[in-house]
Design an enzyme around this catalytic site. Structure first.
Site, PDB file in Angstrom:
ATOM      1  N   ARG A  84     -15.132   2.019  -2.559  1.00  0.00           N
ATOM      2  CA  ARG A  84     -14.337   2.491  -1.399  1.00  0.00           C
ATOM      3  C   ARG A  84     -13.736   3.706  -1.740  1.00  0.00           C
ATOM      4  O   ARG A  84     -13.029   4.138  -2.738  1.00  0.00           O
ATOM      5  CB  ARG A  84     -13.162   1.414  -1.370  1.00  0.00           C
ATOM      6  N   GLU A 133      -6.656  12.911  -1.443  1.00  0.00           N
ATOM      7  CA  GLU A 133      -6.774  12.018  -2.478  1.00  0.00           C
ATOM      8  C   GLU A 133      -8.118  12.159  -3.212  1.00  0.00           C
ATOM      9  O   GLU A 133      -9.060  12.822  -2.402  1.00  0.00           O
ATOM     10  CB  GLU A 133      -6.376  10.565  -1.992  1.00  0.00           C
ATOM     11  N   ARG A 145     -12.382   6.852  -7.624  1.00  0.00           N
ATOM     12  CA  ARG A 145     -11.557   5.975  -8.435  1.00  0.00           C
ATOM     13  C   ARG A 145     -12.372   5.336  -9.575  1.00  0.00           C
ATOM     14  O   ARG A 145     -12.136   4.799 -10.615  1.00  0.00           O
ATOM     15  CB  ARG A 145     -10.865   4.826  -7.804  1.00  0.00           C
ATOM     16  N   HIS A 198      -8.207  -0.005  -9.570  1.00  0.00           N
ATOM     17  CA  HIS A 198      -7.212   1.166  -9.586  1.00  0.00           C
ATOM     18  C   HIS A 198      -7.036   1.782 -10.952  1.00  0.00           C
ATOM     19  O   HIS A 198      -6.492   1.128 -11.907  1.00  0.00           O
ATOM     20  CB  HIS A 198      -6.047   0.663  -8.923  1.00  0.00           C
ATOM     21  N   ALA A 202       0.692  -1.033  -0.038  1.00  0.00           N
ATOM     22  CA  ALA A 202       0.026   0.044   0.116  1.00  0.00           C
ATOM     23  C   ALA A 202       0.847   1.251   0.017  1.00  0.00           C
ATOM     24  O   ALA A 202       1.600   1.455   0.647  1.00  0.00           O
ATOM     25  CB  ALA A 202      -0.738  -0.122   1.281  1.00  0.00           C
ATOM     26  N   HIS A 220      -7.884  -3.889  -7.905  1.00  0.00           N
ATOM     27  CA  HIS A 220      -7.249  -3.333  -7.063  1.00  0.00           C
ATOM     28  C   HIS A 220      -7.889  -3.702  -5.512  1.00  0.00           C
ATOM     29  O   HIS A 220      -7.108  -4.102  -4.552  1.00  0.00           O
ATOM     30  CB  HIS A 220      -7.262  -1.914  -7.163  1.00  0.00           C
TER      31      HIS A 220
END
Length: 544
Positions: free
Chosen positions: A384, A120, A288, A242, A52, A349
């Site tokens: 997520r 992020e 994402r 991802h 990670a 991912h």
């Protein structure tokens, strides 16, 4: 396989299957008073936690708030997050980070001495605490060192869990988990481990896909074992891809951290043009699922093998200082990210669904707990939010440990388990069947159950996975097991669960995007699959 005589077993208070952040957190919280066995299918450091990069989301800044973090998580989850699970996780985020700091994790600091927080995709504030761009390694290495120095924890590396052991419990009239059959890769024997509590912390199932950012061990073992033992699973259709993994034939599974985009990296077409503004007003900082679909769309529209992530417009020293791991690894493959863009493609991912648990990590089977990516807690919903994954491991690892601590005194030790019977199997001279089925499974999952789906593709995948499962069952029944066969068997189970869940969801929501059902249903509902031997309804009647 048939089990006959009682087997010699390794007996502990708690059996933890998995050595990532979740399993290590739980083990360390319990080891002061209880004997813990920690099983790792490879080395302790070989799981997803070690790799990670980005960091851990937590409310640490005075300008941030629990409500803001909750709102961002709910927004990313596209209407499927469970608000109580989200708030429970976020409210415990500060304590989780403080525990890591107390354990010795060295997070990156500003010149002022304050911890550096980055931002992020999907976050409205800077709240990602990190250790440069190798947070997982910093956390994992620290926890591994603590575990190795804790007398009450015995580590068993190169031991792969095979199947859970269920026993009737006369005290409750229900079935309970009593341990696990475990394949010792060193001596190639099946051993028995038993405990008053068993914890699944085996990670996700992204290895079901041809292209993934995950290490080789992410084969959905815990999800498959729990399903076979009678536990429900939920929302398996939500596989997070991802957006940015390095595109290079030798890079295999190198993820390019989202934190690059958080610090200004731009996604570009082969022509050098930016494109994210056409898909979302947040551009590169969109969640994402949106970014991955945008890249997938542009690659297919242009017939391009990859697109590009460019941070070369930022100060070179800043890039090298904030992203030393990415800089060094890309340089090994011939890319200087301070001077040129990085070729990237999406890759599987994270598994957002999993074994259904409550806030204490309890599953449908008594004395079986599950934590981390193996689980469905309600935190992630249909997508997520970045950097909530390690947070979930820490919060639920501690919560499950506290529940075990409070209840284990009332739990009787399990009865001796039956031995694993391998008397009627032979050594295989056809292991090519395993490798062929492994490749076929991962390829049709990528082609038919990937970022963009159709019902026709899903039905094709369902047909193929059933044929594969029949071949795997026959092979499993007749030949000695190997670690590759164990993982293939589990991946086939998990793949079927993903396909069934995707077929059940007749809408496009979050990570599940269907060309046949592009709108949202008015009512957001979880996809819950119930096994035929559902442990939540099975009662054991003691013979009279």
């Amino acid at each position: 396989m048939n089990e006959q005589e009682n087997a010699p077993s390794q007996d502990y208070d708690v059996l933890v299957i998995g050595s990532g952040a979740a399993g290590l957190t739980l083990a360390l919280h319990l080891a002061k008073r209880h004997r813990v066995a920690l099983l790792s299918k490879q080395r302790l450091q070989d799981g997803s936690t070690w790799f990670a990069q980005g960091g851990i989301a937590a409310v640490l800044d005075e300008l941030d708030s629990v409500d803001a973090h909750v709102a961002d998580t709910l927004d990313a989850g596209a209407g499927l997050c469970h608000p109580d699970a989200v708030r429970f996780t976020v409210e415990n985020s500060r304590n989780a980070i403080q525990w890591l700091i107390d354990e010795g994790v060295d997070f990156t600091r500003e010149d002022s001495g304050e911890y550096h927080l980055t931002k992020e995709g999907g976050h409205s504030h800077r709240r990602i605490i990190h250790s440069a761009d190798a947070t997982g390694r910093a956390v994992h290495s620290t926890l591994i060192e603590q575990v190795r120095n804790t007398p009450n924890i015995d580590c068993f590396e190169h031991h792969i869990a095979l199947d859970l052991i269920r026993q009737p419990d006369a005290n409750t009239g229900r079935f309970r988990c009593a341990g696990c059959y475990v394949y010792n890769k060193t001596n190639e024997q099946v051993e028995v481990f038993q405990g008053r509590a068993v914890v699944l912390a085996t990670g996700g199932a992204s290895k079901a896909y041809l292209y993934t950012s995950n290490p080789d061990g992410a084969s959905g073992d815990g999800i498959a074992m729990a399903w076979r033992a009678g536990c429900r699973v939920a929302n398996m259709e939500f596989n997070q891809f991802h957006p940015t993994c390095l595109y290079h034939p030798k890079a295999k599974s190198m993820l390019i951290t989202e934190a690059l985009r958080g610090e200004g990296a731009q996604l570009k077409l082969p022509s050098g043009q930016r494109f994210m503004h056409r898909f979302d007003k947040r551009e590169e900082l969109a969640p994402r699922d949106i970014v991955a679909r945008a890249i997938d769309h542009e690659m297919k529209r242009l017939g391009a093998d990859c697109l590009y992530l460019d941070i070369s417009h930022k100060d070179a020293q800043f890039v090298r200082e904030h992203f030393p791991t990415v800089y060094k690894k890309c340089l090994e493959y011939g890319f200087d990210i301070t001077k040129e863009p990085i070729p990237v493609v999406p890759a599987a991912h994270y598994t957002c669904g999993g074994v259904m648990v409550d806030e204490h990590g309890r599953t449908d089977l008594d004395q079986l707990y599950a934590i981390g990516e193996t689980t469905f807690t309600g935190l992630h919903g249909a997508n997520r939010l970045a950097s909530n994954s390690l947070l979930e491991c820490l919060v639920y690892g501690r919560s499950a440990a506290l529940h075990i601590e409070q209840t284990i005194g009332k739990v009787t030790p399990p009865r001796p388990a039956l031995a694993w019977d391998a008397s009627r199997v032979t050594d295989s001279d056809e292991d090519v069947v395993i490798s062929h089925n492994w490749d076929e499974l991962r390829r049709f999952m990528w082609d038919f159950v990937g970022i963009v789906r159709t019902r026709k593709r899903l039905l094709r995948a369902q047909h193929r996975v059933k044929l594969l499962q029949q071949e795997i069952r026959e092979f499993y029944a007749n030949y000695r097991i190997t670690s590759d066969l164990i993982e293939l068997r589990n991946l086939a189970v998990v793949s079927e669960l993903i396909i069934r869940s995707a077929l059940d969801r007749r809408e496009s929501r979050g990570l599940h995007y269907s060309l046949d059902y592009q709108g949202l249903r008015e009512l957001a509902m979880d996809t819950i699959l119930v096994p035929e031997n559902f442990a939540g309804q099975q009662q054991f009647i003691e013979p009279t």
